[in-house]
Design an enzyme around this catalytic site. Structure first.
Site, PDB file in Angstrom:
ATOM      1  N   HIS A 127       0.854  -1.176   0.000  1.00  0.00           N
ATOM      2  CA  HIS A 127       0.000   0.000   0.000  1.00  0.00           C
ATOM      3  C   HIS A 127       0.894   1.231   0.000  1.00  0.00           C
ATOM      4  O   HIS A 127       2.120   1.137   0.144  1.00  0.00           O
ATOM      5  CB  HIS A 127      -0.942   0.015   1.201  1.00  0.00           C
ATOM      6  CG  HIS A 127      -2.215  -0.747   0.971  1.00  0.00           C
ATOM      7  ND1 HIS A 127      -3.114  -0.407  -0.021  1.00  0.00           N
ATOM      8  CD2 HIS A 127      -2.745  -1.822   1.593  1.00  0.00           C
ATOM      9  CE1 HIS A 127      -4.141  -1.236   0.005  1.00  0.00           C
ATOM     10  NE2 HIS A 127      -3.935  -2.118   0.963  1.00  0.00           N
ATOM     11  N   ASP A 157       0.139   7.354  -3.520  1.00  0.00           N
ATOM     12  CA  ASP A 157      -0.962   7.000  -4.412  1.00  0.00           C
ATOM     13  C   ASP A 157      -1.260   8.068  -5.456  1.00  0.00           C
ATOM     14  O   ASP A 157      -1.372   7.779  -6.648  1.00  0.00           O
ATOM     15  CB  ASP A 157      -2.241   6.752  -3.596  1.00  0.00           C
ATOM     16  CG  ASP A 157      -2.260   5.380  -2.950  1.00  0.00           C
ATOM     17  OD1 ASP A 157      -1.406   4.546  -3.297  1.00  0.00           O
ATOM     18  OD2 ASP A 157      -3.128   5.140  -2.101  1.00  0.00           O
TER      19      ASP A 157
END
Length: 376
Positions: A127, A157
């Site tokens: 992640h 991200d």
């Protein structure tokens, strides 16, 4: 410009949103029932997810041969395809770059991953926090007397991921339209975050960056580039790096300008003096006193306060009064970012997209669309 977005979470949907707002016709291919995500369990969020806004949605079962044929057929009519699966997944499903380029040699195939399409970690789970940690940037963020601070998921991200994917596919599209040959864009978050740290690595290579937190120019170590608490428990951000801005700040604060503010031996004392002074008034009082003054001092807004900020409202950053979702960026002089519709239900535009793109509706797709419509 037609973009095919293979349903995913995080960076790929944000890239799809950005391309939508910039005027592309983005169609999202959802699996039957939609894409599960860590946010799915939040009541009402799936129906109002801003990352899903503006696109049209079709449902396709990629576990069926007809579903695979449908996606390849859609890719044959697209300019760009973006996906965010682990390396090899698209190939195993039958919708990888080779299959899509056979149908459309000019297609730009954008791939979004954390670790990249190659390397020892390429097949591993991860992640945002994991990718940023590996680049070294996480180790540099935080106070000198504490551990690393997670920078939300903006750095990985969305900054190192989605934005680099958008730049990559648009650059590749420019070339594809000139040459008729498509490309495969390998957008890895570890690559993007590392590239964002170009200045930091440059400073380190030149001997001007120290390992650790709270020891460098823009990481909060300087008393005139940091955050101070106010009397009401809020904060003011100080960015008075240049001497003239620093002197203006001292004037407003009504404190004497130190003779050599750059001397590290003075920093602790100066920080304490500034902290005491800022704690004497509320944030609103300091904001009023610094209004119109070139001192690089500004209030630290909360997310809710930002939506009401006079400057951001004047800029139209939040398109409608009280809106929770920012408007598109950047701005253009000769064109406008496109307004986006509410997030679609999976399969909501099944019939119209397939008819418009000239692709047969798969049998499974018809049933899925009817089921989605029935749920309302």
């Amino acid at each position: 410009m037609r973009v095919l977005e293979l349903g995913g979470i995080g960076p790929v949907p944000f890239c799809g949103l950005l391309l939508t707002q910039l005027g592309a016709d983005v169609v999202r291919v959802d699996r039957p029932g939609g894409v599960p995500s860590p946010l799915t369990s939040l009541a009402g969020f799936a129906e109002a997810d801003p990352l899903a806004a503006g696109r049209r949605s079709v449902e396709v079962d990629l576990k069926s041969s007809s579903g695979v044929q449908t996606v390849v057929a859609l890719a044959s009519r697209a300019d760009i395809l973006i996906e965010g699966w682990r390396p090899g997944v698209a190939e195993r499903l039958g919708v990888g770059p080779a299959a899509c380029h056979e149908a459309n040699p000019a297609l730009v195939y954008g791939r979004m991953t954390g670790w990249g399409q190659s390397g020892p970690l390429s097949a591993s789970a991860g992640h945002d926090i994991n990718y940023v940690a590996l680049t070294g940037l996480l180790s540099a963020i935080g106070p000198a007397d504490g551990g690393p601070v997670v920078p939300l998921n903006l750095l990985g991200d969305f900054g190192g991921g989605a934005m680099y994917l958008a730049v990559g596919v648009l650059a590749a599209l420019h070339r594809a339209r000139r040459t008729g040959r498509g490309d495969v864009v390998d957008a890895a978050i570890v690559d993007g975050v590392s590239h964002l740290s170009t200045m930091v690595h440059g400073l380190a290579a030149a001997g001007f960056w120290q390992e650790g937190r709270g020891r460098n120019v823009v990481d909060g170590s300087l008393p005139y580039y940091t955050v101070y608490e106010t009397a009401d428990g809020k904060h003011m951000a100080v960015g008075a790096l240049e001497q003239r801005f620093f002197e203006e700040m001292c004037r407003v604060l009504e404190i004497e300008v130190p003779p050599n503010r750059e001397d590290p031996q003075m920093h602790s004392e100066l920080r304490e003096r500034l902290a005491r002074r800022f704690r004497e008034r509320s944030q609103a009082e300091w904001e009023r006193l610094f209004s119109g003054v070139d001192a690089c001092v500004s209030p630290v807004r909360s997310l809710v306060e930002a939506r009401r900020d006079s400057h951001l409202r004047a800029r139209g950053v939040f398109a409608q009064p009280g809106a929770a979702v920012p408007a598109a960026a950047p701005r253009f002089s000769c064109s406008m970012a496109q307004p986006v519709a509410a997030p679609p239900r999976p399969g909501q535009h099944q019939t119209e997209v397939f008819q418009e793109w000239g692709v047969a509706v798969p049998e499974a797709g018809r049933g899925a669309a009817e089921h989605s419509g029935g749920k309302g």
